[in-house]
Design an enzyme around this catalytic site. Sequence first.
Site, PDB file in Angstrom:
ATOM      1  N   PRO A  87       0.813  -1.225   0.000  1.00  0.00           N
ATOM      2  CA  PRO A  87       0.000   0.000   0.000  1.00  0.00           C
ATOM      3  C   PRO A  87       0.850   1.280   0.000  1.00  0.00           C
ATOM      4  CG  PRO A  87      -0.354  -1.282   2.024  1.00  0.00           C
ATOM      5  CD  PRO A  87       0.544  -2.078   1.145  1.00  0.00           C
ATOM      6  N   GLU A 114       1.342  -5.976   7.355  1.00  0.00           N
ATOM      7  CA  GLU A 114       2.123  -5.529   8.519  1.00  0.00           C
ATOM      8  C   GLU A 114       3.494  -5.007   8.137  1.00  0.00           C
ATOM      9  OE1 GLU A 114       0.107  -9.212  10.445  1.00  0.00           O
ATOM     10  OE2 GLU A 114       0.295  -8.388   8.435  1.00  0.00           O
ATOM     11  N   ARG A 152      -3.096  -7.325 -20.830  1.00  0.00           N
ATOM     12  CA  ARG A 152      -3.925  -6.717 -21.872  1.00  0.00           C
ATOM     13  C   ARG A 152      -3.118  -5.829 -22.817  1.00  0.00           C
ATOM     14  NH1 ARG A 152      -9.277  -6.846 -21.478  1.00  0.00           N
ATOM     15  NH2 ARG A 152      -9.461  -4.812 -22.461  1.00  0.00           N
ATOM     16  N   ASP A 167     -10.098   1.418 -25.399  1.00  0.00           N
ATOM     17  CA  ASP A 167     -10.548   1.287 -24.012  1.00  0.00           C
ATOM     18  C   ASP A 167     -10.583   2.619 -23.295  1.00  0.00           C
ATOM     19  OD1 ASP A 167     -10.954  -1.375 -23.810  1.00  0.00           O
ATOM     20  OD2 ASP A 167      -9.020  -1.848 -22.900  1.00  0.00           O
TER      21      ASP A 167
END
Length: 245
Positions: A87, A114, A152, A167
């Site tokens: 993150p 953690e 992709r 897209d």
Amino acid sequence: MRFDIITIFPGIFESLFAAGIIKKAQDKGMIEIQVHNLRDYTADKYRQVDDRPYGGLEGMVFKPEPVFKAVESIRQPGRSLVCLLTPQGELFNSKLAEKLATYRQVVLVCGRYEGVDERVSEYLVDEEISIGDYVLSGGELAAAVVVEAVSRFVPGVVGREESVRHDSFSTGLLDFPQYTRPRDFLGHKVPSVLFSGDHQKIARWRLKMALEKTLAKRPDILKSRKLSEEEKKLLSEIQEERKES
Ligand code: 6GU
């Protein structure tokens, strides 16, 4: 192109990569995915991958040795990139996916929430990646997202290459609305322009709808995008219509 995923939960990926576009791309040899168990790179009897953090606090932290050992034995010389899913990483988007697709090998190390010993980020990893501003307990789902989005962009993986370029996010706009039968569903009708047979008119309508949707839901993308003359004209039409209603 080849993906190598390093994880303590190799089983998570089995069904994810056994269906759809990713399965087909592997069968055709356009991409290769190898999943590696981090515990196979430990040297102790308990196959321990984590330990208590120096300085205290709760939670466990991935030890550096197994991660270094795994990456060093898996990474191939040449165009390879080692990424840590965390993150704390750079926010993953279409542009980063396209960049990763230029490598021969992408090694994805699934971190845990953690923490991972900082020396992994500092001395082993080329790129830290996050898939959004929320916390997952491990990087596994994020790694699967990266594999699919990057694949992709590998030539041949998506049916017609055109459809990748058209897209959302490649055009820089959200998609225009799509309709199929029935023409009237519970009284909700398909816009009549789509039956006009006038392809130019339909293309203009679709562009206008894409602009309208983007303006309403993601004005941030519009701001960072250069607009063509036609798009500028359609946008001012949209703004006029908004004033009237
Ligand atoms: Cl890559 N890992 C974890 N643990 N949580 C996340 C993430 C990654 N991206 C968003 N949240």
